[in-house]
Design an enzyme around this catalytic site. Structure first.
Site, PDB file in Angstrom:
ATOM      1  N   ARG A 151      19.864 -39.142  38.000  1.00 15.85           N
ATOM      2  CA  ARG A 151      19.287 -37.869  37.592  1.00 15.85           C
ATOM      3  C   ARG A 151      18.511 -38.088  36.296  1.00 15.85           C
ATOM      4  O   ARG A 151      18.821 -38.990  35.519  1.00 15.85           O
ATOM      5  CB  ARG A 151      20.389 -36.835  37.354  1.00 15.85           C
ATOM      6  N   HIS A 152      17.526 -37.247  36.067  1.00 17.23           N
ATOM      7  CA  HIS A 152      16.789 -37.297  34.804  1.00 17.23           C
ATOM      8  C   HIS A 152      17.719 -37.033  33.623  1.00 17.23           C
ATOM      9  O   HIS A 152      18.834 -36.538  33.769  1.00 17.23           O
ATOM     10  CB  HIS A 152      15.652 -36.276  34.809  1.00 17.23           C
ATOM     11  N   THR A 163      15.112 -24.540  32.116  1.00 14.73           N
ATOM     12  CA  THR A 163      13.964 -24.213  32.953  1.00 14.73           C
ATOM     13  C   THR A 163      13.228 -23.014  32.360  1.00 14.73           C
ATOM     14  O   THR A 163      13.754 -22.296  31.507  1.00 14.73           O
ATOM     15  CB  THR A 163      14.400 -23.875  34.384  1.00 14.73           C
ATOM     16  N   ARG A 183       9.804 -34.579  34.056  1.00 18.03           N
ATOM     17  CA  ARG A 183      11.047 -35.061  33.457  1.00 18.03           C
ATOM     18  C   ARG A 183      11.666 -36.196  34.267  1.00 18.03           C
ATOM     19  O   ARG A 183      12.327 -37.068  33.707  1.00 18.03           O
ATOM     20  CB  ARG A 183      12.033 -33.911  33.279  1.00 18.03           C
ATOM     21  N   ASP A 219      19.458 -33.184  39.857  1.00 17.10           N
ATOM     22  CA  ASP A 219      20.889 -33.000  40.104  1.00 17.10           C
ATOM     23  C   ASP A 219      21.179 -32.439  41.491  1.00 17.10           C
ATOM     24  O   ASP A 219      22.091 -32.909  42.182  1.00 17.10           O
ATOM     25  CB  ASP A 219      21.495 -32.079  39.034  1.00 17.10           C
TER      26      ASP A 219
END
Length: 466
Positions: free
Chosen positions: A81-82, A88, A165, A362
């Site tokens: 995951r980033h 957001t 990202r 995610d």
């Protein structure tokens, strides 16, 4: 489906592991390291669900992490995951609105609430924080060190979903990997730096195993939201009542409570480049309330993208079938979300590589883990009562998809075995595999592992998407 790919480099990869003792980045705090991840304020930060920074679960592993002396790693697929990001865009607006309403209506700001009176919401939206970038550099260094007998001479083939990202996370992984290599006197000095090889566009116009978009019925599903609302209604009203008593003049909805709790992890990962400073929002809630918050986020992912959603696991089937192709050096067989244009081309989907690294979100990781059957032992989560990891067979959002989460699928050749063995690590926890005969080190024979992925090989229930 249309396709747009940024192809930066094509590497030829072959290889086998031990562990180079390279030092951590110099600006780490004592509680944040390459090897163990984020161990700052663990009584809080490990209860932040998917907003928790990655922390090693080696101590929670049912099997040893070390590779036996008679075995050699011959293949690794990383899935990550980033790193930590700002909220957001929609959440940024909601958080700012909650804080503004409190500042407008509260008649007093006593004690631990004093900071709210003049608090200025300044977080951006969507992008990695400096700490999030450092997380991925650390992951690159960790990956290099863990598999150094391979990485000294071989570059991973790297793909990323085309979100800024996610793409930047892949680039930071490369930086950390190459910095570790340059600090290793045993590395091949002539080996060029790895690069992000393929960037796959996101959106409904593209098949993409690293980002869900095209399963219409799934995208329209409200199963996850309904489950989260059910549990929020159980625990948030009491918190709202307490906060309203402490802040005269303020009226808080359940959503306001969740917004204020989310400010704790998001501000902590934004304040400094090693997240060593805890946000003052964290002190507004009790340990029991953080346990409830952590469970809420686990519930949301389980019913949104995991086994609690009838169409959750099938979102990960395409990636699972790509993994099978890479493990067996055979073409991809899939009719779900695989981009056949890319996967049919050895330049954009090689089958003979030794090291792979894919970067995603995610939600996608949750679906992929369920498509791989890693949480087949997790029963339907209660929507009214908190369940801990002993009751969920090791599932929790913080354990599964924290910021900079990483899974490593390893294949190893052992002297006593004719066939290579496969095991899966999720955040340093060697996973109990389902669908194949597992030995006392958590490994299955490769063919048995592939055979056990029957849900993915059959395409899951993809037909129900449309």
């Amino acid at each position: 489906m249309g396709v747009f790919v940024v192809l930066l480099s094509i590497a030829t990869l072959f290889g086998s592991t031990s562990g180079t003792a390279l030092g951590p980045r110099g600006n780490h705090s004592d509680c944040n390291s390459v090897d163990h991840g984020y161990q700052c304020f663990p009584e809080l930060s490990h209860k932040w669900g998917l907003y928790a920074p990655y922390f090693s679960l080696q101590d929670e592993s049912p099997f040893p992490l070390d590779v036996p002396d008679d075995c050699q790693i011959t293949f690794v697929q990383a899935l990550a995951r980033h790193g930590a990001r700002s909220p957001t865009d929609s959440k940024t607006k909601a958080y700012a609105a909650t804080i503004a309403a409190i500042q407008k209506n509260a008649t007093t700001f006593p004690g631990k609430y004093a900071f709210l009176k003049s608090y200025n919401y300044s977080m951006g939206s969507e992008d990695l924080t400096p700490f999030g970038r450092n997380q991925l550099q650390d992951m690159g260094a960790q990956f290099y060190r863990r598999y150094d007998t391979l990485t000294r001479h071989i570059n991973p083939f790297i793909r990323a979903a085309d979100s800024s990202r996610v793409h930047e996370s892949a680039e930071k992984f490369v930086e950390g990997f190459q910095n570790a290599r340059q600090g290793d006197p045993r590395a091949n000095p002539h080996q060029p730096s790895p690069r992000v090889d393929v960037v796959i566009p996101e959106g409904t116009a593209y098949n993409n195993t690293l980002e869900h978009s095209i399963c219409t019925a799934f995208e329209d599903s409200t199963v996850g939201d309904a489950a989260a609302d059910n549990f929020t209604a159980v625990f948030a009203p009491a918190i709202a009542k307490r906060l309203e008593a402490d802040l005269p003049g303020v009226q808080l909805s359940a959503d306001d409570v969740i917004n204020l709790m989310a400010m704790c992890p998001f501000e902590t990962v934004s304040l400094t480049d090693d997240a060593h400073t805890l946000s003052p929002f964290c002190d507004l809630f009790t340990a029991a309330e953080w346990t409830q918050y952590n469970y809420l986020l686990s519930l949301d992912k389980y019913y949104g993208y995991g086994g609690g959603n009838p169409l959750g696991p099938v979102q990960g089937v395409g990636w699972a079938n790509e993994l099978i192709a890479r493990l067996t050096h055979s073409p991809v067989h899939d009719h779900t979300c695989v981009n056949n244009t890319l996967d049919a081309n050895p330049a954009t989907f090689p089958l003979n590589a030794t090291l792979y690294a894919d970067f995603s979100h995610d939600s996608n990781l949750v679906s992929i883990f369920w498509a791989l059957g890693l949480y087949n032992g997790t029963k339907a989560l209660s929507q009214t009562t908190v369940e801990d990891t002993t009751q969920t067979d090791g599932y929790a959002a913080a354990w599964t998809v924290p910021f900079a989460a990483r899974a490593y699928i390893e294949m190893m050749q052992c002297r006593a075995e004719k066939q290579p063995l496969v095991r899966v690590l999720v955040n340093d926890r060697v996973m109990p595999l389902h669908g194949c005969a597992v030995d006392n080190l958590g490994r299955c024979k490769r063919d048995d592992f592939v055979e056990g992925l029957s849900f993915a090989r059959a395409g899951g229930n993809w037909a129900e998407c449309f």
